[in-house]
Design a protein around this motif. Structure first.
Motif, mmCIF file in Angstrom:
data_model
loop_
_atom_site.group_PDB
_atom_site.id
_atom_site.type_symbol
_atom_site.label_atom_id
_atom_site.label_comp_id
_atom_site.label_asym_id
_atom_site.label_seq_id
_atom_site.Cartn_x
_atom_site.Cartn_y
_atom_site.Cartn_z
ATOM 1 N N GLU A 13 -5.381 -5.011 -4.655
ATOM 2 C CA GLU A 13 -5.491 -6.198 -5.499
ATOM 3 C C GLU A 13 -6.843 -6.897 -5.357
ATOM 4 O OE1 GLU A 13 -3.289 -6.844 -7.786
ATOM 5 O OE2 GLU A 13 -1.940 -5.278 -7.087
ATOM 6 N N ASP A 14 -7.648 -6.475 -4.371
ATOM 7 C CA ASP A 14 -8.982 -7.052 -4.204
ATOM 8 C C ASP A 14 -9.879 -6.632 -5.362
ATOM 9 O OD1 ASP A 14 -8.140 -8.104 -1.809
ATOM 10 O OD2 ASP A 14 -9.033 -6.508 -0.600
ATOM 11 N N ASP A 15 -10.893 -7.429 -5.648
ATOM 12 C CA ASP A 15 -11.784 -7.169 -6.776
ATOM 13 C C ASP A 15 -12.477 -5.813 -6.698
ATOM 14 O OD1 ASP A 15 -11.197 -9.557 -8.003
ATOM 15 O OD2 ASP A 15 -12.851 -10.626 -7.053
ATOM 16 N N MET A 20 -6.471 0.352 -7.853
ATOM 17 C CA MET A 20 -6.451 1.679 -7.240
ATOM 18 C C MET A 20 -5.440 1.697 -6.096
ATOM 19 S SD MET A 20 -10.464 2.677 -7.223
ATOM 20 C CE MET A 20 -10.153 4.405 -6.929
ATOM 21 N N TYR A 21 -4.939 2.878 -5.781
ATOM 22 C CA TYR A 21 -4.012 3.033 -4.662
ATOM 23 C C TYR A 21 -4.764 3.557 -3.452
ATOM 24 C CZ TYR A 21 -0.091 2.136 -7.710
ATOM 25 O OH TYR A 21 0.796 1.533 -8.569
ATOM 26 N N GLU A 22 -4.342 3.090 -2.274
ATOM 27 C CA GLU A 22 -4.997 3.506 -1.039
ATOM 28 C C GLU A 22 -3.988 3.506 0.099
ATOM 29 O OE1 GLU A 22 -8.008 0.665 0.037
ATOM 30 O OE2 GLU A 22 -6.574 -0.941 0.263
#
Length: 80
Positions: A13-15, A20-22
């Motif tokens: 959710e960070d800019d 993306m998934y991590e």
């Protein structure tokens, strides 16, 4: 990873990497207890280092160590 070979992925959710998934990412000094509490898990101790990686952005360099933890007694589906 749990006994069903499922892996916990987090939607960022960070800019910088939004959407993306991590794999879960933590600072070096994060305690195992705080990780277990955040995701409501019980993990193996100690985790097994399985590799390291350097990722270069245009304005930032990340040095990452990948550590494998196994979830003990899987009782919930791993989803964000």
């Amino acid at each position: 990873m749990n006994d069903k070979d499922e892996i916990l992925l987090i939607k960022q959710e960070d800019d910088l990497l939004k959407g993306m998934y991590e794999l879960p990412r933590f600072d070096v000094d994060t305690s195992l207890e705080s990780i277990e509490e955040k995701y409501n898990l019980q993990l193996t101790r100690p985790g097994a280092p399985i590799g390291d990686h350097k990722h270069v952005f245009t304005h930032k360099i990340w040095f990452m160590e990948v550590i494998l933890f196994i979830q003990r007694m899987s009782t919930r589906i791993l989803s964000p």
